[in-house]
Design an enzyme around this catalytic site. Structure first.
Site, PDB file in Angstrom:
ATOM      1  N   CYS A 179       0.857  -1.194   0.000  1.00 42.82           N
ATOM      2  CA  CYS A 179       0.000   0.000   0.000  1.00 42.82           C
ATOM      3  C   CYS A 179       0.886   1.235   0.000  1.00 42.82           C
ATOM      4  O   CYS A 179       2.048   1.165   0.377  1.00 42.82           O
ATOM      5  CB  CYS A 179      -0.824   0.104   1.275  1.00 42.82           C
ATOM      6  SG  CYS A 179      -1.937  -1.261   1.548  1.00 42.82           S
ATOM      7  N   ASN A 207       0.054  -2.289   5.617  1.00 39.04           N
ATOM      8  CA  ASN A 207       0.645  -3.569   5.996  1.00 39.04           C
ATOM      9  C   ASN A 207       2.078  -3.404   6.504  1.00 39.04           C
ATOM     10  O   ASN A 207       2.850  -2.622   5.941  1.00 39.04           O
ATOM     11  CB  ASN A 207       0.650  -4.486   4.770  1.00 39.04           C
ATOM     12  CG  ASN A 207      -0.005  -5.803   5.072  1.00 39.04           C
ATOM     13  OD1 ASN A 207      -0.893  -5.876   5.906  1.00 39.04           O
ATOM     14  ND2 ASN A 207       0.441  -6.847   4.400  1.00 39.04           N
ATOM     15  N   ARG A 218      -4.741   7.076  -0.015  1.00 41.19           N
ATOM     16  CA  ARG A 218      -3.868   5.907  -0.113  1.00 41.19           C
ATOM     17  C   ARG A 218      -4.263   5.032  -1.305  1.00 41.19           C
ATOM     18  O   ARG A 218      -5.375   5.121  -1.812  1.00 41.19           O
ATOM     19  CB  ARG A 218      -3.963   5.118   1.165  1.00 41.19           C
ATOM     20  CG  ARG A 218      -5.370   4.515   1.461  1.00 41.19           C
ATOM     21  CD  ARG A 218      -5.520   3.045   1.200  1.00 41.19           C
ATOM     22  NE  ARG A 218      -4.587   2.160   1.832  1.00 41.19           N
ATOM     23  CZ  ARG A 218      -4.663   1.734   3.091  1.00 41.19           C
ATOM     24  NH1 ARG A 218      -5.647   2.119   3.855  1.00 41.19           N
ATOM     25  NH2 ARG A 218      -3.774   0.909   3.558  1.00 41.19           N
TER      26      ARG A 218
HETATM   27  C1  LIG Z   1      -4.341  -5.952   3.768  1.00 40.37           C
HETATM   28  C2  LIG Z   1      -4.455  -4.442   3.876  1.00 40.37           C
HETATM   29  C3  LIG Z   1      -3.115  -3.832   3.581  1.00 40.37           C
HETATM   30  C4  LIG Z   1      -2.837  -3.924   2.123  1.00 40.37           C
HETATM   31  C5  LIG Z   1      -1.470  -4.438   1.900  1.00 40.37           C
HETATM   32  O1  LIG Z   1      -0.504  -3.813   2.274  1.00 40.37           O
HETATM   33  N1  LIG Z   1      -1.397  -5.616   1.282  1.00 40.37           N
HETATM   34  C6  LIG Z   1      -0.170  -6.244   0.954  1.00 40.37           C
HETATM   35  C7  LIG Z   1      -0.205  -7.715   1.335  1.00 40.37           C
HETATM   36  S1  LIG Z   1       1.437  -8.233   1.393  1.00 40.37           S
HETATM   37  O2  LIG Z   1       2.099  -7.604   2.531  1.00 40.37           O
HETATM   38  O3  LIG Z   1       2.072  -7.866   0.094  1.00 40.37           O
HETATM   39  O4  LIG Z   1       1.388  -9.714   1.541  1.00 40.37           O
HETATM   40  C8  LIG Z   1      -4.925  -4.003   5.262  1.00 40.37           C
HETATM   41  C9  LIG Z   1      -5.020  -2.466   5.370  1.00 40.37           C
HETATM   42  C10 LIG Z   1      -6.122  -2.179   6.403  1.00 40.37           C
HETATM   43  C11 LIG Z   1      -6.476  -3.562   6.932  1.00 40.37           C
HETATM   44  C12 LIG Z   1      -7.843  -3.749   7.650  1.00 40.37           C
HETATM   45  C13 LIG Z   1      -7.936  -2.769   8.818  1.00 40.37           C
HETATM   46  C14 LIG Z   1      -9.226  -2.983   9.619  1.00 40.37           C
HETATM   47  C15 LIG Z   1      -9.346  -4.438  10.115  1.00 40.37           C
HETATM   48  C16 LIG Z   1      -8.326  -4.738  11.194  1.00 40.37           C
HETATM   49  C17 LIG Z   1      -8.535  -6.160  11.769  1.00 40.37           C
HETATM   50  O5  LIG Z   1      -7.547  -6.389  12.741  1.00 40.37           O
HETATM   51  C18 LIG Z   1      -8.388  -7.162  10.644  1.00 40.37           C
HETATM   52  C19 LIG Z   1      -9.331  -6.886   9.513  1.00 40.37           C
HETATM   53  C20 LIG Z   1      -9.254  -5.449   8.935  1.00 40.37           C
HETATM   54  C21 LIG Z   1     -10.498  -5.286   8.035  1.00 40.37           C
HETATM   55  C22 LIG Z   1      -7.945  -5.194   8.150  1.00 40.37           C
HETATM   56  C23 LIG Z   1      -7.782  -6.158   6.959  1.00 40.37           C
HETATM   57  C24 LIG Z   1      -6.437  -5.912   6.195  1.00 40.37           C
HETATM   58  O6  LIG Z   1      -5.361  -6.252   7.018  1.00 40.37           O
HETATM   59  C25 LIG Z   1      -6.311  -4.456   5.726  1.00 40.37           C
HETATM   60  C26 LIG Z   1      -7.367  -4.230   4.660  1.00 40.37           C
END
Ligand SMILES: C[C@H](CCC(=O)NCCS(=O)(=O)O)[C@H]1CC[C@H]2[C@@H]3CC[C@@H]4C[C@H](O)CC[C@]4(C)[C@H]3C[C@H](O)[C@]12C
Length: 324
Positions: free
Chosen positions: A2, A79, A16
């Site tokens: 992100c 993340n 973002r």
């Molecule tokens: C995954 C996303 C980051 C994107 C990213 O960077 N992806 C790279 C993956 S990789 O690193 O390349 O493998 C992040 C950013 C915000 C997050 C939510 C925040 C609220 C909530 C918190 C709770 O505790 C768990 C569930 C919850 C819905 C979260 C889900 C997920 O975690 C979200 C979407």
């Protein structure tokens, strides 16, 4: 991965890219002032600032990814795998779970300075929302009109960094990201000078050669440098159209195209959405991977004294404006 960013013209903008290989059915969500915010270990907030942002709503609770409150304070979770380390409950601290962090901060505070003082009392406690939503490893950028900080809960404790760049990506830790920018101080928006050797003649055969060496890959360290360079050198007019266009261009410089980053087996990370919130006016703009048209939700068109969440599922798919 992100990328989060800030931009200021006559108004201030915060947003973002959310890069992932799947979606959690996120929706633009307005939390009005009287929505009762309960916390697992801290006192509830029956009334609080109104909030607009992107969230998954689960069990009636807005799980915000990024948001802005009616005072213009903004916050995004990105993340932070391998580095995020949440703690057991601490009796001498305010214990806030990572999924409560955005509501807790944006519900109560107006400026980054106020938040900094509050952070001295906060412990990010390791309590999951549910089995379906276990803890995610995140770090956060928190911004007001003039100032940004990065907050990281790591093995040594809660770290709060000043973030004069106003950009955040993912790993490594923010101190290393910021330090790495030293390696790029020679990059320029102007044509390069010959510092190589007086004995050689060089030809500036193309525009843009002053920034040769600017990373173009999609790793988080490279996106940090690319987004920082693009943001710090951004030029635009002050109008809403010019400002949000420039903001989406900054995020576009680090967007992920399907096919370039494979998350085995056979899945590809894409920029699911890009957001840009006018933090002065409380308007949340977004585009999605397949919808380049900018869509907007204005928090002030909702009943901000109400107690019920308003959520707008993302409009996906191109909205083509035919001209003939
Ligand atoms: C995954 C996303 C980051 C994107 C990213 O960077 N992806 C790279 C993956 S990789 O690193 O390349 O493998 C992040 C950013 C915000 C997050 C939510 C925040 C609220 C909530 C918190 C709770 O505790 C768990 C569930 C919850 C819905 C979260 C889900 C997920 O975690 C979200 C979407």
């Amino acid at each position: 991965m992100c990328t989060g960013a800030n931009y200021t013209t006559s108004d201030h903008y915060f947003g973002r890219n959310l890069d992932l290989e799947f979606s959690y059915n996120e929706a633009v969500t307005v939390t009005p002032r009287n929505f009762p915010f309960r916390f697992r270990r801290a006192e509830p907030l029956p009334t609080h600032h109104a909030i607009i942002g992107m969230a998954t709503i689960s069990d009636g609770y807005p799980l915000y990814y990024d948001a802005t409150n009616e005072k213009g304070l903004s916050m995004a979770g990105l993340n932070f795998p391998g580095n995020a380390d949440y703690k057991p409950e601490a009796s001498d601290k305010t214990n806030i779970t990572p999924f409560e962090f955005i509501p807790w901060i944006l519900g109560q505070f107006e400026t980054v300075d106020e938040v900094k003082a509050e952070l001295e009392r906060i412990n990010l406690v390791d309590i999951s929302f549910s089995d379906a939503f276990p803890l995610s490893p995140l770090h956060w950028i928190i911004s007001d009109r003039t100032t940004s900080i990065t907050v990281e809960s790591v093995a040594e404790g809660l770290k709060v960094y000043d973030n004069p760049i106003g950009v955040l990506t993912n790993n490594p830790t923010f101190d290393i990201q910021a330090f790495t920018l030293n390696n790029f101080m020679h990059l320029s928006t102007n044509p390069p000078q010959n510092n190589f050797s007086d004995a050689l003649e060089f030809d500036v055969y193309s525009r843009g050669m002053g920034a040769i060496g600017l990373p173009g890959d999609l790793s988080s360290a490279s996106r940090f440098v690319k987004a920082a360079f693009t943001k710090m050198n951004s030029v635009s007019g002050d109008s809403e159209s010019e400002s949000i266009s420039q903001f989406f261009q900054i995020l576009g410089s680090v967007a992920q195209q399907r096919g370039c980053v494979e998350v085995p087996p056979g899945k590809f990370e894409i920029t699911i959405y890009s957001s840009c919130c006018n933090t002065d006016k409380g308007i949340y703009y977004y585009t999605t991977y397949e919808n380049s048209q900018v869509t907007a939700v204005d928090m002030h068109k909702e009943d901000l004294d109400g107690s019920v969440l308003a959520d707008y599922p993302l409009i996906k798919g191109q909205q083509i404006h035919w001209q003939n």
